[in-house]
Design a protein around this motif. Structure first.
Motif: not given
Length: 224
Positions: A61-78, A159-164
């Motif tokens: 299937g290959g990688y899938i991507v969001t149609k939109e682009e994001y800069e600063n964000f908070d992403l949640r998923l399971d 702004n480049g600060h990554i937390q996971h």
């Protein structure tokens, strides 16, 4: 008057007071409208909806991507992974014609069955384990659940600060572009990719590593 104002405040969503940006459902269990294949104008058939989850059902299937682009964000998923499985979530991915692969630009948060996949023993000091800043930084703590169980995932980029966070525990906290980051990239497989981690916005991507993986309840909030 104070009582009236307090009552009105309870009726207004919390996001209105914080960032001014609301949560967007990137996958609600029924529609793949926010996604397409990497450098494709369609959604690959190997990715399917199974019991309300977005699943890679077979390799190709290959990688899938969001149609939109994001800069600063908070992403949640399971997410959950099959036994012996490998996958990942990448961000700030470019589809520029200069790049053939997603990972040439986008840093990866590793998804892995640490108990069975041989990749868990590769890399330096756990940099390939679940929750790792792939090939650069090992998880701060071991927080992953066994294969077949759902894991709670949060990725915050500001702004480049990554937390996971993985299952409520912080597993990564770093600054892209810092001296430490540059040294780690220089020692990694990404040293030969000059634009790796250099973009400040881009697509979010889910990885096809050939193993079955499931994602559900994918939501994102842009940050100012």
């Amino acid at each position: 008057m104070l009582k009236i104002l307090c009552f009105i405040a309870t009726l207004v969503p919390l996001w209105s007071f914080s960032s001014g940006h609301k949560w967007i459902r990137l996958f609600d269990g029924t529609s793949t409208a926010h996604w397409r294949g990497y450098k494709k104008d369609y959604f690959p058939e190997e990715w399917k909806i199974e019991d309300g989850a977005l699943a890679l059902t077979k390799k190709g299937g290959g990688y899938i991507v969001t149609k939109e682009e994001y800069e600063n964000f908070d992403l949640r998923l399971d997410w959950k992974i099959t036994e012996g499985g490998n996958s990942g979530v990448l961000f700030h991915v470019s589809e520029d014609s200069l790049y053939k692969n997603v990972f040439e630009t986008g840093p990866e948060v590793q998804i892995l069955d640490d108990d069975r996949h041989p990749d868990a023993k590769k890399g330096a000091e756990g940099t390939h384990k679940a929750g790792a800043n792939y090939d650069l930084m090992a998880p701060l703590v071991n927080a992953v659940k066994p294969a077949g169980e759902w894991n709670s995932f949060r990725l915050k980029v500001k702004n480049g600060h990554i937390q996971h966070w993985l299952n409520g525990k912080k597993v990564q906290d770093y600054q892209i572009g810092s001296d430490e980051w540059q040294k780690l990239v220089g020692k990694s497989k990404f040293a030969v990719m000059p634009q790796y981690g250099k973009r400040r916005s881009g697509h979010i991507s889910l990885q096809d590593h050939g193993d079955k993986v499931w994602f559900r309840d994918i939501r994102i909030r842009r940050l100012p």
